[in-house]
Design a protein around this motif. Sequence first.
Motif, short mmCIF file in Angstrom:
data_model
loop_
_atom_site.label_atom_id
_atom_site.label_comp_id
_atom_site.label_asym_id
_atom_site.label_seq_id
_atom_site.Cartn_x
_atom_site.Cartn_y
_atom_site.Cartn_z
N CYS A 10 0.82 -1.20 0.00
CA CYS A 10 0.00 0.00 0.00
C CYS A 10 0.86 1.26 0.00
O CYS A 10 0.40 2.33 -0.28
CB CYS A 10 -0.87 -0.07 1.23
SG CYS A 10 -2.27 0.94 1.23
N TRP A 249 -2.40 7.27 4.86
CA TRP A 249 -1.52 6.84 5.93
C TRP A 249 -1.03 8.06 6.70
O TRP A 249 -0.89 9.14 6.11
CB TRP A 249 -0.30 6.11 5.36
CG TRP A 249 -0.55 4.72 4.89
CD1 TRP A 249 -0.71 4.31 3.59
CD2 TRP A 249 -0.62 3.54 5.69
NE1 TRP A 249 -0.88 2.96 3.56
CE2 TRP A 249 -0.83 2.46 4.82
CE3 TRP A 249 -0.52 3.30 7.07
CZ2 TRP A 249 -0.94 1.15 5.28
CZ3 TRP A 249 -0.64 2.00 7.52
CH2 TRP A 249 -0.85 0.94 6.64
N CYS A 287 -6.23 0.70 0.38
CA CYS A 287 -6.33 -0.56 1.14
C CYS A 287 -7.60 -1.33 0.79
O CYS A 287 -8.68 -0.74 0.63
CB CYS A 287 -6.36 -0.26 2.64
SG CYS A 287 -4.80 0.28 3.32
N CYS A 292 -4.62 -6.05 1.77
CA CYS A 292 -4.03 -5.12 2.74
C CYS A 292 -5.12 -4.51 3.59
O CYS A 292 -5.60 -3.43 3.30
CB CYS A 292 -3.24 -4.02 2.01
SG CYS A 292 -2.61 -2.75 3.12
N ARG A 294 -5.08 -3.01 6.26
CA ARG A 294 -4.39 -2.23 7.29
C ARG A 294 -5.15 -0.95 7.68
O ARG A 294 -4.57 -0.05 8.26
CB ARG A 294 -2.96 -1.92 6.85
CG ARG A 294 -2.07 -3.16 6.83
CD ARG A 294 -0.63 -2.80 6.56
NE ARG A 294 0.24 -3.97 6.57
CZ ARG A 294 0.46 -4.77 5.53
NH1 ARG A 294 -0.14 -4.52 4.38
NH2 ARG A 294 1.26 -5.80 5.63
CU LIG Z 1 -3.07 -0.83 2.72
#
Ligand SMILES: [Cu+2]
Length: 321
Positions: A10, A249, A287, A292, A294
């Motif tokens: 990612c 993120w 994501c 992923c 996350r």
């Molecule tokens: Cu991700």
Amino acid sequence: MNEPKQLHCCTVSRSTIVEEVLTTQANVKASDKPFSYEDMVYIPGGNFMMGTNQKEGFPADGEGPIRKIKVDPFYIDTHTVTNAQFKAFIDATGYKTEAEQYGWSFVFYQFVSQKMADKVKQKVQGNEWWWVVEGADWNHPEGPDSTIEARMDNPVVHVSWNDAKAYCDWAGKRLPTEAEWEFAARGGLEQKTYPWGDELTPDGVHQCNIWQGNFPETNTEDDGYIGTAPAKTFPVNGFGLYNVSGNVWEWCSDWFSKNIHRRGGRNNPKGPETGDARVIRGGSYLCHYSYCNRYRVAARTSNTPDSSTGNIGFRCVRDPQ
Ligand SMILES: [Cu+2]
């Protein structure tokens, strides 16, 4: 044992492309404007259960074991730093981001215009959806022919950890420790998968900006967004924070290690003394549970401090004065 190479589904790090890393430790002066707590909330601190032992997580990332951690009170931004806020910083300081110094940044391939696509020379091996786009930076998120004009309230992206730190130094703030980030992100709930509970889409309603459809081909945009959403989108968590899961993120101050828990203290842990990569938390619009997931509140990964991508941003904290 060596840490795995910093190559994540990612995010992607600059070291996959360049041998030599710029080490810019910019000296940015603090703003002389009076400090404002606008868009910050007070987090009372206390004990909480950090991490997860969930099987659907990524144990290899060091998400577990669950441990009791104490954090002191702090203030945190309710949303990630926006393009408007970052522009104010650039206008005041003339700071040059690392993406601008390198002359390129990582852009998700679907966002690159046909004209720019013809000029792209490098794609990341194994992560071919990340393209090296010359002229991509915070002010031109998809390359030189793109602007942030219609996205001033969206999170700033293409900012490295070093850039984020420079912004914090100017704003009179700092990056959160990983423990502070998770305490704030959980919103007062204990050991829930997401900041709002255990169900991803309660009553079928999207709570965050992640990928729907088949990654990396088709994003059906069920949640309303293909790239970043404005920084204040979706319901807030129990502490009044927007978008802790998904969207972009968020850089934390800690160096990353998979097994910090064994040596880290239980009171206000600050991560390892040194490392190669910094912690990022929260997941992003790229994501998807198929590869992923996350965006879970205990999930964690990392990137090198000079790296910038179209899906990493940050929010800041401040100590009570
Ligand atoms: Cu991700």
